[in-house]
Design an enzyme around this catalytic site. Structure first.
Site, PDB file in Angstrom:
ATOM      1  N   ASN A  43       0.839  -1.198   0.000  1.00  0.00           N
ATOM      2  CA  ASN A  43       0.000   0.000   0.000  1.00  0.00           C
ATOM      3  C   ASN A  43       0.874   1.248   0.000  1.00  0.00           C
ATOM      4  OD1 ASN A  43       0.586  -0.927   2.680  1.00  0.00           O
ATOM      5  ND2 ASN A  43      -1.066   0.302   3.532  1.00  0.00           N
ATOM      6  N   GLU A  65       0.228   5.151   0.687  1.00  0.00           N
ATOM      7  CA  GLU A  65      -0.709   6.179   1.135  1.00  0.00           C
ATOM      8  C   GLU A  65      -0.243   7.554   0.686  1.00  0.00           C
ATOM      9  OE1 GLU A  65      -1.204   5.466   5.361  1.00  0.00           O
ATOM     10  OE2 GLU A  65      -2.332   3.615   4.961  1.00  0.00           O
ATOM     11  N   GLU A  89      -2.907  -4.766  -3.064  1.00  0.00           N
ATOM     12  CA  GLU A  89      -3.397  -5.615  -4.160  1.00  0.00           C
ATOM     13  C   GLU A  89      -3.398  -4.839  -5.472  1.00  0.00           C
ATOM     14  OE1 GLU A  89      -4.746  -5.050  -1.208  1.00  0.00           O
ATOM     15  OE2 GLU A  89      -5.916  -6.734  -0.472  1.00  0.00           O
ATOM     16  N   CYS A 143     -10.169  -5.142   0.750  1.00  0.00           N
ATOM     17  CA  CYS A 143     -11.299  -4.210   0.674  1.00  0.00           C
ATOM     18  C   CYS A 143     -12.182  -4.555  -0.529  1.00  0.00           C
ATOM     19  CB  CYS A 143     -10.799  -2.763   0.597  1.00  0.00           C
ATOM     20  SG  CYS A 143     -10.235  -2.263  -1.049  1.00  0.00           S
ATOM     21  N   CYS A 156     -10.702  -3.879  -3.990  1.00  0.00           N
ATOM     22  CA  CYS A 156      -9.649  -4.832  -4.398  1.00  0.00           C
ATOM     23  C   CYS A 156     -10.243  -6.185  -4.767  1.00  0.00           C
ATOM     24  CB  CYS A 156      -8.591  -4.961  -3.317  1.00  0.00           C
ATOM     25  SG  CYS A 156      -7.512  -3.521  -3.279  1.00  0.00           S
TER      26      CYS A 156
HETATM   27  N1  THU Z   1      -5.137  -1.863   2.637  1.00  0.00           N
HETATM   28  C1  THU Z   1      -4.545  -2.621   1.660  1.00  0.00           C
HETATM   29  O1  THU Z   1      -3.508  -2.228   1.099  1.00  0.00           O
HETATM   30  N2  THU Z   1      -5.106  -3.802   1.347  1.00  0.00           N
HETATM   31  C2  THU Z   1      -6.152  -4.360   1.994  1.00  0.00           C
HETATM   32  O2  THU Z   1      -6.545  -5.479   1.651  1.00  0.00           O
HETATM   33  C3  THU Z   1      -6.810  -3.651   3.098  1.00  0.00           C
HETATM   34  C4  THU Z   1      -6.374  -2.247   3.290  1.00  0.00           C
HETATM   35  C5  THU Z   1      -4.491  -0.599   3.029  1.00  0.00           C
HETATM   36  C6  THU Z   1      -5.144   0.665   2.551  1.00  0.00           C
HETATM   37  C7  THU Z   1      -4.612   1.672   3.563  1.00  0.00           C
HETATM   38  O3  THU Z   1      -3.334   2.101   3.135  1.00  0.00           O
HETATM   39  C8  THU Z   1      -4.436   0.841   4.829  1.00  0.00           C
HETATM   40  O4  THU Z   1      -4.436  -0.515   4.437  1.00  0.00           O
HETATM   41  C9  THU Z   1      -5.515   1.069   5.877  1.00  0.00           C
HETATM   42  O5  THU Z   1      -6.781   0.942   5.317  1.00  0.00           O
END
Ligand code: THU
Length: 131
Positions: free
Chosen positions: A39, A41, A52, A83, A86
């Site tokens: 991820n 941000e 993902e 989520c 994804c």
């Molecule tokens: N996040 C992911 O990268 N993948 C997931 O399957 C769930 C959530 C990330 C998004 C954000 O950067 C952090 O987790 C908190 O939501």
């Protein structure tokens, strides 16, 4: 290295200063190649991207579109749940029977499938009457 170990390693590169929740994802394709994502941000929060999505982008950029297996890992109390967005992104490139391995960094692992994660998925059939 197993797919979950690949995901564990790339997770360390996540840029997650706002949530402090690092996620790693690894995709194996039909060719046997592995694509990784974490991820990323952003200070403008909605601009952040999931692990993902990063792995899918790397796969497509490499010219591949057939997902054979997926692994996702985070430091969560239970194996991390992808989520909704994804789940739909994975369904674009994976059959319903593709295994998705979800894990915690402390070793709890759960196998599920793309179909189980996204029942009733919107697909192209729904657009068959479009004009
Ligand atoms: N996040 C992911 O990268 N993948 C997931 O399957 C769930 C959530 C990330 C998004 C954000 O950067 C952090 O987790 C908190 O939501």
């Amino acid at each position: 290295m197993s797919l979950i170990e690949e995901a564990r390693a790339v997770r360390l590169n996540a840029h997650a200063p706002y949530s402090n929740f690092k996620v790693g994802a690894a995709i194996r394709t039909a060719s046997g190649a592995v694509y990784l994502g974490c991820n990323v941000e952003n200070v403008a929060y909605p601009e952040g991207t999931c692990a993902e999505a990063g792995a899918i982008a790397a796969m497509v950029a490499a010219g591949e579109t057939e997902i054979a297996a997926v692994a996702v890992i985070a430091n969560s109390p239970q194996p991390v749940s992808p989520c909704g967005g994804c789940r739909q992104k994975l369904a674009e490139f994976a059959g319903g029977d593709v295994t998705v391995t979800l894990a915690t960094t402390d070793g709890v692992v759960m196998d599920t499938t793309v179909a189980a994660l996204l029942p009733g998925a919107f697909d192209q059939d729904y657009m068959s009457r479009s004009n």
